[in-house]
Structure formats: C-alpha cells, structure tokens
Scaffold this motif. Structure first.
Motif, PDB file in Angstrom:
ATOM      1  N   PHE A  20       0.836  -1.193   0.000  1.00  0.00           N
ATOM      2  CA  PHE A  20       0.000   0.000   0.000  1.00  0.00           C
ATOM      3  C   PHE A  20       0.877   1.251   0.000  1.00  0.00           C
ATOM      4  CE2 PHE A  20      -2.625  -3.263   1.992  1.00  0.00           C
ATOM      5  CZ  PHE A  20      -3.844  -3.093   1.346  1.00  0.00           C
ATOM      6  N   GLU A  21       0.495   2.236  -0.813  1.00  0.00           N
ATOM      7  CA  GLU A  21       1.188   3.513  -0.832  1.00  0.00           C
ATOM      8  C   GLU A  21       1.019   4.196   0.519  1.00  0.00           C
ATOM      9  OE1 GLU A  21       3.081   7.034  -1.483  1.00  0.00           O
ATOM     10  OE2 GLU A  21       3.242   5.160  -2.602  1.00  0.00           O
ATOM     11  N   GLU A  22       2.137   4.618   1.117  1.00  0.00           N
ATOM     12  CA  GLU A  22       2.122   5.132   2.483  1.00  0.00           C
ATOM     13  C   GLU A  22       1.295   6.403   2.648  1.00  0.00           C
ATOM     14  OE1 GLU A  22       5.306   6.294   6.034  1.00  0.00           O
ATOM     15  OE2 GLU A  22       6.002   5.935   3.979  1.00  0.00           O
ATOM     16  N   ASP A  23       1.332   7.305   1.656  1.00  0.00           N
ATOM     17  CA  ASP A  23       0.715   8.616   1.827  1.00  0.00           C
ATOM     18  C   ASP A  23      -0.662   8.751   1.173  1.00  0.00           C
ATOM     19  OD1 ASP A  23       2.983   9.537   3.216  1.00  0.00           O
ATOM     20  OD2 ASP A  23       4.020   9.905   1.314  1.00  0.00           O
ATOM     21  N   ALA A  24      -1.154   7.708   0.547  1.00  0.00           N
ATOM     22  CA  ALA A  24      -2.450   7.793  -0.124  1.00  0.00           C
ATOM     23  C   ALA A  24      -3.593   7.791   0.894  1.00  0.00           C
ATOM     24  CB  ALA A  24      -2.618   6.639  -1.097  1.00  0.00           C
ATOM     25  N   PRO A  25      -4.676   8.529   0.632  1.00  0.00           N
ATOM     26  CA  PRO A  25      -5.842   8.499   1.533  1.00  0.00           C
ATOM     27  C   PRO A  25      -6.399   7.075   1.624  1.00  0.00           C
ATOM     28  CG  PRO A  25      -6.005  10.340  -0.014  1.00  0.00           C
ATOM     29  CD  PRO A  25      -4.865   9.477  -0.482  1.00  0.00           C
ATOM     30  N   PHE A  26      -6.879   6.716   2.806  1.00  0.00           N
ATOM     31  CA  PHE A  26      -7.374   5.356   3.006  1.00  0.00           C
ATOM     32  C   PHE A  26      -8.525   5.035   2.053  1.00  0.00           C
ATOM     33  CE2 PHE A  26     -10.177   2.295   5.218  1.00  0.00           C
ATOM     34  CZ  PHE A  26      -9.304   1.225   5.269  1.00  0.00           C
ATOM     35  N   GLU A  27      -9.393   6.018   1.796  1.00  0.00           N
ATOM     36  CA  GLU A  27     -10.535   5.791   0.906  1.00  0.00           C
ATOM     37  C   GLU A  27     -10.067   5.428  -0.511  1.00  0.00           C
ATOM     38  OE1 GLU A  27     -10.065   8.414   2.804  1.00  0.00           O
ATOM     39  OE2 GLU A  27     -11.595   8.055   4.357  1.00  0.00           O
ATOM     40  N   VAL A  28      -8.982   6.068  -0.942  1.00  0.00           N
ATOM     41  CA  VAL A  28      -8.428   5.772  -2.271  1.00  0.00           C
ATOM     42  C   VAL A  28      -7.857   4.357  -2.298  1.00  0.00           C
ATOM     43  CG1 VAL A  28      -6.647   6.405  -3.950  1.00  0.00           C
ATOM     44  CG2 VAL A  28      -7.958   8.186  -2.773  1.00  0.00           C
ATOM     45  N   LEU A  29      -7.189   3.966  -1.221  1.00  0.00           N
ATOM     46  CA  LEU A  29      -6.639   2.616  -1.154  1.00  0.00           C
ATOM     47  C   LEU A  29      -7.756   1.579  -1.224  1.00  0.00           C
ATOM     48  CD1 LEU A  29      -3.894   2.979   1.613  1.00  0.00           C
ATOM     49  CD2 LEU A  29      -3.609   3.019  -0.870  1.00  0.00           C
ATOM     50  N   CYS A  30      -8.860   1.851  -0.536  1.00  0.00           N
ATOM     51  CA  CYS A  30      -9.997   0.921  -0.569  1.00  0.00           C
ATOM     52  C   CYS A  30     -10.553   0.794  -1.987  1.00  0.00           C
ATOM     53  CB  CYS A  30     -11.095   1.380   0.389  1.00  0.00           C
ATOM     54  SG  CYS A  30     -10.683   1.183   2.139  1.00  0.00           S
ATOM     55  N   GLU A  31     -10.681   1.926  -2.669  1.00  0.00           N
ATOM     56  CA  GLU A  31     -11.193   1.906  -4.041  1.00  0.00           C
ATOM     57  C   GLU A  31     -10.271   1.112  -4.959  1.00  0.00           C
ATOM     58  OE1 GLU A  31     -11.585   5.951  -5.202  1.00  0.00           O
ATOM     59  OE2 GLU A  31     -13.206   6.388  -3.769  1.00  0.00           O
ATOM     60  N   GLN A  32      -8.956   1.346  -4.827  1.00  0.00           N
ATOM     61  CA  GLN A  32      -8.003   0.642  -5.669  1.00  0.00           C
ATOM     62  C   GLN A  32      -7.957  -0.851  -5.345  1.00  0.00           C
ATOM     63  OE1 GLN A  32      -5.887   1.652  -8.340  1.00  0.00           O
ATOM     64  NE2 GLN A  32      -7.566   3.126  -8.270  1.00  0.00           N
ATOM     65  N   LEU A  33      -8.037  -1.180  -4.048  1.00  0.00           N
ATOM     66  CA  LEU A  33      -8.033  -2.584  -3.656  1.00  0.00           C
ATOM     67  C   LEU A  33      -9.248  -3.300  -4.230  1.00  0.00           C
ATOM     68  CD1 LEU A  33      -6.824  -4.922  -1.991  1.00  0.00           C
ATOM     69  CD2 LEU A  33      -8.172  -4.110  -0.046  1.00  0.00           C
ATOM     70  N   GLU A  34     -10.404  -2.685  -4.090  1.00  0.00           N
ATOM     71  CA  GLU A  34     -11.624  -3.302  -4.614  1.00  0.00           C
ATOM     72  C   GLU A  34     -11.534  -3.506  -6.122  1.00  0.00           C
ATOM     73  OE1 GLU A  34     -16.336  -2.092  -4.946  1.00  0.00           O
ATOM     74  OE2 GLU A  34     -15.254  -1.639  -3.086  1.00  0.00           O
ATOM     75  N   LYS A  35     -11.019  -2.510  -6.830  1.00  0.00           N
ATOM     76  CA  LYS A  35     -10.885  -2.608  -8.283  1.00  0.00           C
ATOM     77  C   LYS A  35      -9.941  -3.735  -8.675  1.00  0.00           C
ATOM     78  CE  LYS A  35      -9.416   0.032 -12.336  1.00  0.00           C
ATOM     79  NZ  LYS A  35      -8.858   1.322 -12.826  1.00  0.00           N
ATOM     80  N   LYS A  36      -8.805  -3.835  -7.981  1.00  0.00           N
ATOM     81  CA  LYS A  36      -7.813  -4.844  -8.350  1.00  0.00           C
ATOM     82  C   LYS A  36      -8.269  -6.253  -7.996  1.00  0.00           C
ATOM     83  CE  LYS A  36      -3.799  -2.037  -8.945  1.00  0.00           C
ATOM     84  NZ  LYS A  36      -2.329  -2.039  -8.987  1.00  0.00           N
ATOM     85  N   VAL A  37      -8.993  -6.380  -6.884  1.00  0.00           N
ATOM     86  CA  VAL A  37      -9.509  -7.695  -6.512  1.00  0.00           C
ATOM     87  C   VAL A  37     -10.538  -8.144  -7.543  1.00  0.00           C
ATOM     88  CG1 VAL A  37     -10.888  -8.945  -4.818  1.00  0.00           C
ATOM     89  CG2 VAL A  37      -9.032  -7.483  -4.050  1.00  0.00           C
ATOM     90  N   GLN A  38     -11.391  -7.210  -7.977  1.00  0.00           N
ATOM     91  CA  GLN A  38     -12.393  -7.553  -8.995  1.00  0.00           C
ATOM     92  C   GLN A  38     -11.730  -7.916 -10.321  1.00  0.00           C
ATOM     93  OE1 GLN A  38     -14.766  -3.851  -8.507  1.00  0.00           O
ATOM     94  NE2 GLN A  38     -16.524  -5.193  -8.186  1.00  0.00           N
ATOM     95  N   GLU A  39     -10.692  -7.184 -10.693  1.00  0.00           N
ATOM     96  CA  GLU A  39      -9.993  -7.455 -11.952  1.00  0.00           C
ATOM     97  C   GLU A  39      -9.288  -8.812 -11.929  1.00  0.00           C
ATOM     98  OE1 GLU A  39      -7.375  -4.173 -12.363  1.00  0.00           O
ATOM     99  OE2 GLU A  39      -8.871  -2.852 -13.287  1.00  0.00           O
TER     100      GLU A  39
END
Length: 210
Positions: A20-39
């Motif tokens: 996980f990128e250290e400085d990214a907002p948590f909400e953005v990390l959740c969005e990216q995680l969900e997208k990558k898991v779906q992909e």
C-alpha cells in the motif's frame, strides 16, 4: 506515483503480499483494492494462502475494512495475516486481564533443545530460546524472552484470548486454542522487532510490539 500503483499485489512462494502507498488516503486505497480484486477475477478463489499488508500501518478498523473487501470479492481462505500495525493493545493490559483459572505463571530460565517440552496449567514465561524440535504448551499465555523457533501452543484448553509473544518469533508451528498456523519462510529471515500473536475472528494475527 501513478494512481494504479497505490495498491500492488505480489505473489511469493509463501503467499500474497499487498503493498500500500504510504501517503495515499485510506478511501483511495480501498477503491483501488476493490478494483484490483475484482480485476483478478477467479485468480484468488478457493486459494488458501498467507496474506501480508505492507507499506504502511493501519488501525484495527481499517484492517477489517481491507479484509472485508478481499473476502467480499473472493473466496480466498486466509490462513495467516501479517501487518505493520503499530496501534496495538498494550502487553501489560493483556497480562492484567482477569484470566482465572489461568492466572498462575511458570517462569523458566534456560533454553529448550530439540526434544525438550514444557507443559503448564497457566501461563509460561521462558527466559531463553525455544529451538527447533522443542515445545511449550500452556493453558494460558506464552512469553518468550528469546527466540521462538520450535513449537508453541497457548490456550491449549480453550482460552480464546490467549496470546504468544517473543523477542524473535519464527516458530515451526504456532497454535492458539484450536487455531494453528505455520510461519511463511520469508517471516523467518533476518532481524526483526519483538512480536506477539493472537486470535481474532478465527485467524491468527501477528503484530510488532515496538
């Protein structure tokens, strides 16, 4: 950094690491995680693996949200979770818990060699190492002021909130209550800070004490 690289999955021989990128907002990390898991589609389905969160520390609530995203979109069976969370329960508060009849503590000075074993109805504090082939079994907690490289079984008679702590934790096998796990090889290499392990929602979590 490219937004797509805020969350990166890496497969190792021992399991799956999520960076996980250290400085990214948590909400953005959740969005990216969900997208990558779906992909990933069916890649993670029905896979039993260890999982590691690296790159930044998360609160307990944040960890649970990340796990929820993964389990909502896959049927991955997580056998072992390692995080970099430093917002921990204090070890002193764990020791001060009312754990009758497990409040008796056995203190043992000296390392255990291959074939040696300690069993105790209560908690065990061992000043020394537990070498491969040695074992400590307790109905309460286990604290190793040295290296844990053998086997440890805390809460062996059903104490659900038992824990295992060690200055250097790299056991052949770790068991708390009825939950059992083996440490991935990558978690047995090199120096690291003291850690403790506990059960939460049917899984063994390992956290640094520092």
């Amino acid at each position: 950094m490219n937004l797509e690289n805020y969350v990166i999955f890496k497969g190792t021989k021992d399991g799956v690491t999520v960076l996980f990128e250290e400085d990214a907002p948590f909400e953005v990390l959740c969005e990216q995680l969900e997208k990558k898991v779906q992909e990933a589609g069916k890649f993670f389905d029905s896979v039993k693996t260890s999982l590691a969160f690296k790159g930044r520390s998360f609160s307990h609530e944040e960890e649970q949200e990340l796990l929820r995203i993964i389990t909502d979109y896959t049927t991955m069976e997580i056998s072992f979770l390692k995080t970099e969370n430093n917002e921990l329960m204090q070890l002193t508060s764990l020791l001060e818990k009312e754990i009758t009849p497990y409040n008796l503590t056995k203190f043992h000075k000296g390392s255990l060699r291959n074939g040696q074993k300690i069993e105790f109805d209560g908690s065990v504090v061992l000043i020394g190492d537990i070498n491969p082939g040695a074992e400590v079994k307790a109905t309460g907690n286990i604290i190793i002021l040295g290296q844990l490289k053998g086997m440890a079984h805390a809460g062996c008679e059903g104490m659900a909130d038992a824990f295992v702590a060690a200055v250097y934790m790299a056991p052949v096998q770790l068991r708390i209550g009825d939950i059992i796990t083996r440490f991935p090889e990558e978690n047995k290499r090199g120096p690291k800070s003291p850690e403790y392990a506990f059960v939460q929602e049917g899984q063994i979590f390992v956290m640094p004490l520092s």
